[in-house]
Design a protein around this motif. Sequence first.
Motif, PDB file in Angstrom:
ATOM      1  N   SER A  39       0.827  -1.214   0.000  1.00 50.15           N
ATOM      2  CA  SER A  39       0.000   0.000   0.000  1.00 50.15           C
ATOM      3  C   SER A  39       0.859   1.261   0.000  1.00 50.15           C
ATOM      4  CB  SER A  39      -0.897   0.015   1.234  1.00 50.15           C
ATOM      5  OG  SER A  39      -0.108   0.167   2.420  1.00 50.15           O
ATOM      6  N   GLY A  40       2.097   1.151   0.466  1.00 45.41           N
ATOM      7  CA  GLY A  40       2.979   2.310   0.556  1.00 45.41           C
ATOM      8  C   GLY A  40       2.806   3.104   1.840  1.00 45.41           C
ATOM      9  N   ARG A  41       1.907   2.672   2.705  1.00 46.45           N
ATOM     10  CA  ARG A  41       1.643   3.406   3.960  1.00 46.45           C
ATOM     11  C   ARG A  41       2.664   3.042   5.048  1.00 46.45           C
ATOM     12  NH1 ARG A  41      -2.756   5.273   7.296  1.00 46.45           N
ATOM     13  NH2 ARG A  41      -1.688   6.099   9.140  1.00 46.45           N
ATOM     14  N   TYR A  42       3.106   1.792   5.037  1.00 48.67           N
ATOM     15  CA  TYR A  42       4.002   1.306   6.080  1.00 48.67           C
ATOM     16  C   TYR A  42       5.321   0.832   5.480  1.00 48.67           C
ATOM     17  CZ  TYR A  42      -0.415   1.094   8.656  1.00 48.67           C
ATOM     18  OH  TYR A  42      -1.617   1.407   9.235  1.00 48.67           O
ATOM     19  N   MET A  43       6.282   0.651   6.356  1.00 49.41           N
ATOM     20  CA  MET A  43       7.491  -0.064   5.958  1.00 49.41           C
ATOM     21  C   MET A  43       7.894  -0.981   7.113  1.00 49.41           C
ATOM     22  SD  MET A  43      10.535   2.742   6.173  1.00 49.41           S
ATOM     23  CE  MET A  43      10.780   3.727   7.651  1.00 49.41           C
ATOM     24  N   MET A  44       8.593  -2.043   6.751  1.00 53.29           N
ATOM     25  CA  MET A  44       9.002  -3.052   7.719  1.00 53.29           C
ATOM     26  C   MET A  44      10.522  -3.130   7.727  1.00 53.29           C
ATOM     27  SD  MET A  44       7.973  -7.088   7.666  1.00 53.29           S
ATOM     28  CE  MET A  44       8.006  -7.126   5.877  1.00 53.29           C
ATOM     29  N   THR A  45      11.087  -3.241   8.935  1.00 58.40           N
ATOM     30  CA  THR A  45      12.534  -3.392   9.056  1.00 58.40           C
ATOM     31  C   THR A  45      12.833  -4.640   9.874  1.00 58.40           C
ATOM     32  OG1 THR A  45      12.606  -2.010  11.051  1.00 58.40           O
ATOM     33  CG2 THR A  45      12.979  -0.912   8.932  1.00 58.40           C
ATOM     34  N   ARG A  46      13.952  -5.251   9.559  1.00 60.42           N
ATOM     35  CA  ARG A  46      14.381  -6.449  10.286  1.00 60.42           C
ATOM     36  C   ARG A  46      15.728  -6.178  10.915  1.00 60.42           C
ATOM     37  NH1 ARG A  46      15.773 -10.975  12.758  1.00 60.42           N
ATOM     38  NH2 ARG A  46      15.229 -12.976  11.844  1.00 60.42           N
ATOM     39  N   LYS A  61      10.096  -4.863  12.856  1.00 59.46           N
ATOM     40  CA  LYS A  61       9.341  -3.683  13.254  1.00 59.46           C
ATOM     41  C   LYS A  61       8.577  -3.133  12.059  1.00 59.46           C
ATOM     42  CE  LYS A  61      12.694  -2.573  16.828  1.00 59.46           C
ATOM     43  NZ  LYS A  61      13.874  -1.783  17.197  1.00 59.46           N
ATOM     44  N   VAL A  62       7.347  -2.714  12.306  1.00 56.57           N
ATOM     45  CA  VAL A  62       6.521  -2.080  11.271  1.00 56.57           C
ATOM     46  C   VAL A  62       6.388  -0.607  11.631  1.00 56.57           C
ATOM     47  CG1 VAL A  62       4.256  -1.997  10.166  1.00 56.57           C
ATOM     48  CG2 VAL A  62       5.272  -4.212  10.772  1.00 56.57           C
ATOM     49  N   TRP A  63       6.718   0.252  10.668  1.00 58.07           N
ATOM     50  CA  TRP A  63       6.684   1.699  10.876  1.00 58.07           C
ATOM     51  C   TRP A  63       5.588   2.320  10.019  1.00 58.07           C
ATOM     52  CZ3 TRP A  63      10.660   3.963  13.962  1.00 58.07           C
ATOM     53  CH2 TRP A  63      11.705   3.094  14.316  1.00 58.07           C
ATOM     54  N   ASP A  64       4.875   3.284  10.586  1.00 63.18           N
ATOM     55  CA  ASP A  64       3.964   4.124   9.819  1.00 63.18           C
ATOM     56  C   ASP A  64       4.790   5.288   9.275  1.00 63.18           C
ATOM     57  OD1 ASP A  64       2.093   6.107   9.021  1.00 63.18           O
ATOM     58  OD2 ASP A  64       0.578   5.217  10.332  1.00 63.18           O
ATOM     59  N   LEU A  65       4.710   5.535   7.979  1.00 66.13           N
ATOM     60  CA  LEU A  65       5.527   6.592   7.380  1.00 66.13           C
ATOM     61  C   LEU A  65       5.220   7.970   7.959  1.00 66.13           C
ATOM     62  CD1 LEU A  65       5.814   5.686   3.587  1.00 66.13           C
ATOM     63  CD2 LEU A  65       7.225   4.960   5.500  1.00 66.13           C
ATOM     64  N   ASN A  66       4.076   8.081   8.634  1.00 62.40           N
ATOM     65  CA  ASN A  66       3.710   9.363   9.228  1.00 62.40           C
ATOM     66  C   ASN A  66       4.164   9.503  10.683  1.00 62.40           C
ATOM     67  OD1 ASN A  66       2.368  10.095   6.846  1.00 62.40           O
ATOM     68  ND2 ASN A  66       0.539   8.985   7.487  1.00 62.40           N
ATOM     69  N   MET A  67       4.852   8.484  11.217  1.00 64.08           N
ATOM     70  CA  MET A  67       5.294   8.546  12.604  1.00 64.08           C
ATOM     71  C   MET A  67       6.747   8.086  12.697  1.00 64.08           C
ATOM     72  SD  MET A  67       3.375   7.156  16.001  1.00 64.08           S
ATOM     73  CE  MET A  67       3.867   5.452  16.006  1.00 64.08           C
ATOM     74  N   GLU A  68       7.625   9.008  13.009  1.00 63.52           N
ATOM     75  CA  GLU A  68       9.054   8.728  12.943  1.00 63.52           C
ATOM     76  C   GLU A  68       9.675   8.281  14.265  1.00 63.52           C
ATOM     77  OE1 GLU A  68      11.125  12.077  10.967  1.00 63.52           O
ATOM     78  OE2 GLU A  68       9.122  12.774  10.438  1.00 63.52           O
ATOM     79  N   ASN A  69       9.024   8.579  15.390  1.00 65.31           N
ATOM     80  CA  ASN A  69       9.716   8.393  16.672  1.00 65.31           C
ATOM     81  C   ASN A  69       9.696   6.968  17.202  1.00 65.31           C
ATOM     82  OD1 ASN A  69       6.971   8.512  17.095  1.00 65.31           O
ATOM     83  ND2 ASN A  69       7.116   9.553  19.069  1.00 65.31           N
TER      84      ASN A  69
END
Length: 448
Positions: free
Chosen positions: A297-304, A310-318
């Motif tokens: 969807s382009g709304r989230y990104m996942m990091t390993r 971890k799943v990050w919302d592109l609108n929340m950086e902290n």
Amino acid sequence: KLPGNLLSSKVVFSPDGAGGWFTEPAVETDIISTVEFNYSGELLATGDKGGRVVIFQREQESKNRPLSRGEYNVYSTFQSHEPEFDYLKSLEIEEKINKIRWLPQQNAAHFLLSTNDKTIKLWKISERDKRAEGYNLKDEDGRLRDPFRITTLRVPVLMPMDLMVEASPRRIFANAHTYHINSISVNSDHETYLSADDLRINLWHLEITDRSFNIVDIKPANMEELTEVITAAECHPHQCNVFVYSSSKGTIRLCDMRAAALCDRHSKFFEEPEDPSSRSFFSEIISSISDVKFSHSGRYMMTRDYLSVKVWDLNMENRPVETYQVHEYLRSKLCSLYENDCIFDKFECCWNGSDSAIMTGSYNNFFRMFDRNTRRDITLEASRENSKPRAMLKPRKVCTGGKRKKDEISVDSLDFNKKILHTAWHPKENVIAVAATNNLYIFQDKIN
């Protein structure tokens, strides 16, 4: 949702393309180093440490074999990269395929990018089932005819022949990276792609091989001041001007190419504050991000990182919106994992087609799946003993202490030489591909 019952399909990968099993330990060149479905999921490509690319095609369901729909069989095998030697730096460049990325299909042929440490290649995979016969200037066996004996003009005709799949290199993108390439990512404009090494990210046009644009450069003037390296990079799935890259310090930077030609200044900076009480000698190593993936969807990104996804919302950086522990039971084993270098293993992660579930690998040929809606998780094992064709996979559990139950495995008996670093999820269905050393496993959701 998480696949309710994962059904094993057959193991389809083998270096000779014949299918079947191999006795451990694997030959080094046969170890799978990347796995990637194409956009439709009908093709699956694997690359190995020997520089080979093996492409599998999904079987079409037939009346005679109604259960054959999920099976993937070898479609094409070719040598993508050969070992090279850099005479200026006296360095061997190994042939290992670091990444494969498919391009969206535009015609009957398929195109993919493959890269080793230094050189990226664009390959065309096409089918041929007809050949021309009846040439004027040469015989059927290919020998040239005597022009003085040609008395009539023939029109060549196309004759049917056995299907042949050809792989041909269409572009070679070389000499642009001083350090080892760790990522390639095709942009959503389908005309450009980026490639990342330890210190730089370059933007390429698919039609131009002799130049690229350097869009990120974190190399310090004095290399002794180097504190972090780029570990992964990916283009946004819908916005062709946006990309992210992760670092060995556990941070992610989102950049917008509209802001400046050189994206040394990020637009967004994602970092989770460290808990001072849990800090240890290994904190910086295990916080290094080994993979970053945008959701479809382009709304989230996942990091390993080493212990979690971890799943990050592109609108929340902290901080991340979701954190999943992959193998928290290894936290007490970090010292031995550091001594045997396993702590530096780079695990990848992937989304399912609807972004509702994620998957990543672990040790002992275990892989983990997490349902984002129900927060359920499951541990499954890809092994010869547990993966007979069409057999159901049983959930596995790791015992961390106390009395071990019958079906549990002790954390002390995990095999750290058996590791699943590379996984892929079909873009539309519950079909997954899991690379375990030199074997490729395909699993699919059970169809009732």
